[in-house]
Motif scaffolding. Structure first.
Motif, PDB file in Angstrom:
ATOM      1  N   ASN A  66       0.819  -1.214   0.000  1.00 25.90           N
ATOM      2  CA  ASN A  66       0.000   0.000   0.000  1.00 25.90           C
ATOM      3  C   ASN A  66       0.853   1.263   0.000  1.00 25.90           C
ATOM      4  OD1 ASN A  66      -3.143  -0.261   0.246  1.00 25.90           O
ATOM      5  ND2 ASN A  66      -2.311  -2.005   1.371  1.00 25.90           N
ATOM      6  N   TYR A  67       2.000   1.222   0.680  1.00 28.63           N
ATOM      7  CA  TYR A  67       2.883   2.388   0.656  1.00 28.63           C
ATOM      8  C   TYR A  67       3.550   2.552  -0.713  1.00 28.63           C
ATOM      9  CZ  TYR A  67       2.370   3.269   5.670  1.00 28.63           C
ATOM     10  OH  TYR A  67       1.874   3.582   6.912  1.00 28.63           O
ATOM     11  N   LEU A  68       3.847   1.435  -1.401  1.00 30.72           N
ATOM     12  CA  LEU A  68       4.314   1.539  -2.785  1.00 30.72           C
ATOM     13  C   LEU A  68       3.265   2.218  -3.654  1.00 30.72           C
ATOM     14  CD1 LEU A  68       5.984  -1.935  -3.545  1.00 30.72           C
ATOM     15  CD2 LEU A  68       7.109   0.212  -2.918  1.00 30.72           C
ATOM     16  N   LEU A  69       1.997   1.850  -3.461  1.00 32.02           N
ATOM     17  CA  LEU A  69       0.913   2.478  -4.211  1.00 32.02           C
ATOM     18  C   LEU A  69       0.805   3.957  -3.866  1.00 32.02           C
ATOM     19  CD1 LEU A  69      -1.449   2.296  -6.160  1.00 32.02           C
ATOM     20  CD2 LEU A  69      -2.877   1.483  -4.274  1.00 32.02           C
ATOM     21  N   THR A  70       1.036   4.309  -2.606  1.00 34.19           N
ATOM     22  CA  THR A  70       1.010   5.725  -2.199  1.00 34.19           C
ATOM     23  C   THR A  70       2.078   6.511  -2.947  1.00 34.19           C
ATOM     24  OG1 THR A  70       0.156   5.166  -0.002  1.00 34.19           O
ATOM     25  CG2 THR A  70       1.242   7.300  -0.243  1.00 34.19           C
ATOM     26  N   VAL A  71       3.297   5.947  -3.051  1.00 32.75           N
ATOM     27  CA  VAL A  71       4.366   6.610  -3.812  1.00 32.75           C
ATOM     28  C   VAL A  71       3.937   6.753  -5.270  1.00 32.75           C
ATOM     29  CG1 VAL A  71       6.721   6.363  -4.686  1.00 32.75           C
ATOM     30  CG2 VAL A  71       6.218   5.876  -2.277  1.00 32.75           C
ATOM     31  N   ASN A  72       3.402   5.674  -5.847  1.00 31.31           N
ATOM     32  CA  ASN A  72       2.946   5.702  -7.240  1.00 31.31           C
ATOM     33  C   ASN A  72       1.922   6.820  -7.468  1.00 31.31           C
ATOM     34  OD1 ASN A  72       2.525   3.857  -9.915  1.00 31.31           O
ATOM     35  ND2 ASN A  72       0.552   4.621  -9.226  1.00 31.31           N
ATOM     36  N   ASN A  73       0.918   6.893  -6.618  1.00 30.87           N
ATOM     37  CA  ASN A  73      -0.156   7.868  -6.817  1.00 30.87           C
ATOM     38  C   ASN A  73       0.316   9.299  -6.598  1.00 30.87           C
ATOM     39  OD1 ASN A  73      -1.840   5.726  -7.332  1.00 30.87           O
ATOM     40  ND2 ASN A  73      -2.806   5.727  -5.302  1.00 30.87           N
ATOM     41  N   ASN A  74       1.213   9.492  -5.625  1.00 29.97           N
ATOM     42  CA  ASN A  74       1.688  10.848  -5.354  1.00 29.97           C
ATOM     43  C   ASN A  74       2.596  11.362  -6.459  1.00 29.97           C
ATOM     44  OD1 ASN A  74       1.236  12.239  -2.402  1.00 29.97           O
ATOM     45  ND2 ASN A  74       0.806  10.047  -2.398  1.00 29.97           N
ATOM     46  N   THR A  75       3.441  10.489  -6.990  1.00 30.39           N
ATOM     47  CA  THR A  75       4.305  10.968  -8.075  1.00 30.39           C
ATOM     48  C   THR A  75       3.504  11.207  -9.351  1.00 30.39           C
ATOM     49  OG1 THR A  75       6.444  10.615  -9.142  1.00 30.39           O
ATOM     50  CG2 THR A  75       5.015   8.706  -8.942  1.00 30.39           C
ATOM     51  N   GLU A  76       2.461  10.392  -9.600  1.00 26.97           N
ATOM     52  CA  GLU A  76       1.614  10.635 -10.770  1.00 26.97           C
ATOM     53  C   GLU A  76       0.889  11.965 -10.651  1.00 26.97           C
ATOM     54  OE1 GLU A  76      -1.888   8.463 -13.412  1.00 26.97           O
ATOM     55  OE2 GLU A  76      -1.330   7.642 -11.450  1.00 26.97           O
ATOM     56  N   SER A  77       0.517  12.340  -9.428  1.00 23.04           N
ATOM     57  CA  SER A  77      -0.201  13.595  -9.194  1.00 23.04           C
ATOM     58  C   SER A  77       0.733  14.774  -8.939  1.00 23.04           C
ATOM     59  CB  SER A  77      -1.140  13.434  -7.993  1.00 23.04           C
ATOM     60  OG  SER A  77      -2.073  12.386  -8.222  1.00 23.04           O
ATOM     61  N   VAL A  78       2.047  14.549  -9.042  1.00 26.21           N
ATOM     62  CA  VAL A  78       3.073  15.589  -8.837  1.00 26.21           C
ATOM     63  C   VAL A  78       2.912  16.238  -7.463  1.00 26.21           C
ATOM     64  CG1 VAL A  78       4.318  17.471  -9.982  1.00 26.21           C
ATOM     65  CG2 VAL A  78       2.835  15.996 -11.328  1.00 26.21           C
ATOM     66  N   ARG A  79       2.805  15.410  -6.433  1.00 28.89           N
ATOM     67  CA  ARG A  79       2.739  15.909  -5.055  1.00 28.89           C
ATOM     68  C   ARG A  79       4.084  15.662  -4.389  1.00 28.89           C
ATOM     69  NH1 ARG A  79      -2.849  13.893  -5.167  1.00 28.89           N
ATOM     70  NH2 ARG A  79      -2.161  11.884  -4.301  1.00 28.89           N
ATOM     71  N   SER A  80       4.675  16.722  -3.867  1.00 31.13           N
ATOM     72  CA  SER A  80       6.037  16.635  -3.341  1.00 31.13           C
ATOM     73  C   SER A  80       6.108  16.035  -1.947  1.00 31.13           C
ATOM     74  CB  SER A  80       6.692  18.023  -3.328  1.00 31.13           C
ATOM     75  OG  SER A  80       5.978  18.900  -2.472  1.00 31.13           O
ATOM     76  N   SER A  81       4.989  16.022  -1.215  1.00 35.36           N
ATOM     77  CA  SER A  81       5.019  15.461   0.139  1.00 35.36           C
ATOM     78  C   SER A  81       3.780  14.616   0.379  1.00 35.36           C
ATOM     79  CB  SER A  81       5.106  16.579   1.184  1.00 35.36           C
ATOM     80  OG  SER A  81       3.975  17.412   1.123  1.00 35.36           O
ATOM     81  N   ILE A  82       3.907  13.703   1.339  1.00 30.93           N
ATOM     82  CA  ILE A  82       2.823  12.798   1.686  1.00 30.93           C
ATOM     83  C   ILE A  82       2.435  13.062   3.133  1.00 30.93           C
ATOM     84  CG2 ILE A  82       2.104  10.398   1.902  1.00 30.93           C
ATOM     85  CD1 ILE A  82       4.244   9.679  -0.176  1.00 30.93           C
ATOM     86  N   SER A  83       1.189  13.387   3.369  1.00 35.26           N
ATOM     87  CA  SER A  83       0.721  13.689   4.716  1.00 35.26           C
ATOM     88  C   SER A  83       0.905  12.481   5.631  1.00 35.26           C
ATOM     89  CB  SER A  83      -0.765  14.082   4.671  1.00 35.26           C
ATOM     90  OG  SER A  83      -1.258  14.319   5.969  1.00 35.26           O
ATOM     91  N   GLY A  84       1.468  12.732   6.816  1.00 35.84           N
ATOM     92  CA  GLY A  84       1.659  11.670   7.789  1.00 35.84           C
ATOM     93  C   GLY A  84       2.981  10.944   7.673  1.00 35.84           C
ATOM     94  N   TRP A  85       3.734  11.209   6.603  1.00 32.58           N
ATOM     95  CA  TRP A  85       5.060  10.609   6.460  1.00 32.58           C
ATOM     96  C   TRP A  85       6.093  11.463   7.184  1.00 32.58           C
ATOM     97  CZ3 TRP A  85       6.472   7.177   1.784  1.00 32.58           C
ATOM     98  CH2 TRP A  85       5.410   6.303   1.517  1.00 32.58           C
ATOM     99  N   ASN A  86       7.263  10.885   7.439  1.00 31.83           N
ATOM    100  CA  ASN A  86       8.222  11.486   8.361  1.00 31.83           C
ATOM    101  C   ASN A  86       9.525  11.877   7.674  1.00 31.83           C
ATOM    102  OD1 ASN A  86       6.411  10.753  10.584  1.00 31.83           O
ATOM    103  ND2 ASN A  86       7.117   8.645  10.224  1.00 31.83           N
ATOM    104  N   SER A  87      10.330  12.663   8.390  1.00 32.34           N
ATOM    105  CA  SER A  87      11.617  13.110   7.858  1.00 32.34           C
ATOM    106  C   SER A  87      12.743  12.126   8.169  1.00 32.34           C
ATOM    107  CB  SER A  87      11.976  14.487   8.430  1.00 32.34           C
ATOM    108  OG  SER A  87      12.035  14.430   9.842  1.00 32.34           O
ATOM    109  N   SER A  88      12.466  11.113   8.969  1.00 34.00           N
ATOM    110  CA  SER A  88      13.470  10.095   9.281  1.00 34.00           C
ATOM    111  C   SER A  88      12.810   8.723   9.258  1.00 34.00           C
ATOM    112  CB  SER A  88      14.120  10.352  10.643  1.00 34.00           C
ATOM    113  OG  SER A  88      13.142  10.368  11.668  1.00 34.00           O
ATOM    114  N   PRO A  89      13.567   7.667   8.944  1.00 28.66           N
ATOM    115  CA  PRO A  89      12.976   6.334   8.836  1.00 28.66           C
ATOM    116  C   PRO A  89      12.725   5.709  10.199  1.00 28.66           C
ATOM    117  CG  PRO A  89      15.328   6.213   8.438  1.00 28.66           C
ATOM    118  CD  PRO A  89      15.000   7.676   8.590  1.00 28.66           C
TER     119      PRO A  89
END
Length: 330
Positions: A66-89
């Motif tokens: 599901n997180y791979l799909l989130t990356v896929n959808n955000n890059t297709e929509s040209v969104r530079s950030s993902i809500s709820g994601w963090n600056s460190s792993p």
């Protein structure tokens, strides 16, 4: 992977995910430096070494897809950030005793590509003077998202999720040192092409890499820290047939979960003016800005998956569905 055409004929492929956990125990005198690929890492090479029975957590594998799909959808929509994601792993090896956390270790992650098998090697050492007992070990990981939609580029990590787990018995005294080596192997199979292999390989570890003559961090689906460079997304399905090929844009990409396996499902419509004899199905990828990174080069499009498919198809419009099945190895 599974291809479903209008007459419901199918060609199946699976991505098997297999974990291997080794625990080594000794003293600080047993700490050695060992080469893994291009990296040299410290490991406790003590006399006590155990291969521990462990397993992939199905819910964690579902979260990964599901997180791979989130990356896929955000890059297709040209969104530079993902809500709820963090600056460190949140990558961690966590030790528990009867459900209570007794130690958390930050692993070094080494990506390895062996043919069509992606391997992540997580290595963590406990060199502390802490004493504890543990009966469970969990592996937590984060998916990364690197894009150059803005300047400076953005690097984010998903919330951590539990990908693998083991039940064991660990007793550590103050003078003991312990190493954990946890390998996660994803057998992507012969249908996977370099864009998919490398796109998955760097979806957990972020590594320095040269791309287009620039050394930057490289992550999921070829995203890297360069302006106008971002991860690719799944964009098209191409049906190859004797004498030519026809493509359609992917109009739907979703996931489903049956409690054990997770399915990434992509669909496109393709039209034919006459009957064709199909030979294969190819999933295409592209980038929303200009480029993604593939084998050190900046490219704007490519192919991720090619699945053999032999059938005679009538003229008209058909829906093609490609399903990538992520399955814990048993």
């Amino acid at each position: 992977m599974q291809t479903v055409l209008a007459n419901n004929r199918q060609a199946r492929r699976r991505i098997h995910i297999r974990p291997n956990l080794t625990i080594m125990k000794g003293t600080i005198a047993d700490l050695k430096f060992v080469r893994y690929g291009d990296m040299v890492v410290p490991i406790v090479m003590g006399k006590e070494r155990r291969r521990v029975i462990n397993s992939i957590v199905p819910q964690g594998l579902n979260q990964y897809v599901n997180y791979l799909l989130t990356v896929n959808n955000n890059t297709e929509s040209v969104r530079s950030s993902i809500s709820g994601w963090n600056s460190s792993p949140g990558n961690a090896i966590q030790l528990l005793n009867n459900g209570s956390v007794v130690q958390t270790l930050s692993p070094t992650i080494i990506p390895v590509l062996n043919g069509s098998t992606v391997i992540w090697v997580f290595i963590a050492n406990d060199l502390s003077t802490a004493s504890y007992s543990a009966n469970q070990v969990n592996l937590f990981v984060s998916v990364n998202y690197i894009n150059g939609f803005t300047s400076p580029p953005v690097l984010q990590y998903s919330p951590a999720f539990n990908l693998a787990t083991a039940t064991t018995s660990i007793v550590k005294q103050s003078g003991d040192t312990i190493s954990f080596i946890w390998e996660i192997q994803l057998n992507l199979g012969s249908s996977a092409l370099p864009a998919f292999l490398l796109g998955i390989l760097y979806s957990i570890p972020v590594i320095p890499a040269s791309c287009g003559g620039n050394s930057r961090l490289l992550g999921t689906f070829g995203g890297t820290e360069l302006v106008n460079v971002a991860p690719y997304y799944f964009s098209s399905i191409n049906l190859q047939y004797i004498g030519g090929s026809s493509s359609g844009n992917i109009f739907s990409i979703t996931t489903s979960y049956d409690g054990t396996n997770t399915y990434l499902v992509m669909s496109a419509s393709i039209s034919f003016s006459s009957q064709v004899t199909a030979t294969s199905v190819v999933v295409g990828v592209t980038d929303s800005t200009l480029y993604f990174c593939l084998n050190g080069q900046l490219v704007s499009s490519g192919s991720a998956i090619q699945i053999p498919y032999n059938a005679t198809l009538p003229s008209g419009t058909i829906n093609i569905t490609v399903t990538i099945e992520f399955s814990p190895a048993t």
